[in-house]
Design an enzyme around this catalytic site. Sequence first.
Site: not given
Length: 346
Positions: A43, A80, A114-115
């Site tokens: 993101t 990710s 970030t996931d």
Amino acid sequence: MMRRSCARASALLAIVAFVLLAAPPVAGAPGAPRVLLIATGGTISNRTGGRLTAEELAQAIPALSRYARAETEQFANVSSSEVTLAQWLQLARRINAVYQKDPALAGIVVTSGTDTLEELAYFLDLTVRDVRPVVVVGSMRNPSTLGYEGAANLLEGFRVAAEPASRNKGVLVVLNDEINSAREVTKTDALRLQTFQSRSYGVLGVADSDRVVYYRDVVKRHTAKSEFDLAGVTALPRVDILLVYQGATGDLIKAAVDGGAKGIVVAAAGAGAIAPDQSSGLQYAASKGVIVVTATRTGSGRIAAGRRSSLVAAEDLTPLKARILLMAALTKTSDPVVIQRMFTEY
Ligand code: ASP
């Protein structure tokens, strides 16, 4: 004579100008530490109309040049969850190679979605063999959103990577002014900015506007003290995570074994409880030589080694982190005693 020296001087100027223009884009004050940004996507770069490149990300940070001379490298530009395990291997190798070739480089910043950031960060924590910092950074809001925090997170990532006190602390995760250990940090909220937390352990330090401050050290083995060497590793072994819940059945564990898993992490209830029917699956796994590790599904606390003799205990690692350590462990050994030793040391 005069005309000839003028011509020589202007030729020299032209060469100097050409060399300066042809040099790779390095911003920053001449004495500032050199920091390499390796971008993987997420993101933080996912602008509407096209993802930002590593170079664009660095160029968009005001005041970066006060802290570091930025160099950039585009590794990937995807979310990710799309990054493959083969790319993890490539990225860890790339970071090791860069550090080996460039002893004057102060630090490396890696951007990630970030996931699954906490997984990549812990993999690098186990496989980058250098005391210099590797700082993983992401953002929850994209560059086209009001309140995009990516530039601030990236600036802090650069500051932490340029900071000598960040050495020997393992891979660091920096978002929201906070520095967390890759081993401990977890994404705890699907949307909120303060999603990255180290739960009962807390932050290692903070990146405040005046300076980077550390409050504690990481005592577990990591990076330069790690025994995991990727030199001869061509692929990471398959390790699956199976959740314990009321009424969970053993057939899913059997399916994982039959699907080729070399290791299984059981995300156990409390301090190690499994559902009764799962025992048959665990016995099947043991009969096929598959290593089973129990980790608590609670999010914190530990499972003590030796609680069940046939199972390796993950200690305080979450199931996600236990899976990564087990993958690394299985590249070296399939001896459960050695693997248990690794789970107590890392
Ligand atoms: N879907 C994104 C990713 O993990 C989410 C993010 O970066 O925050 O790549």
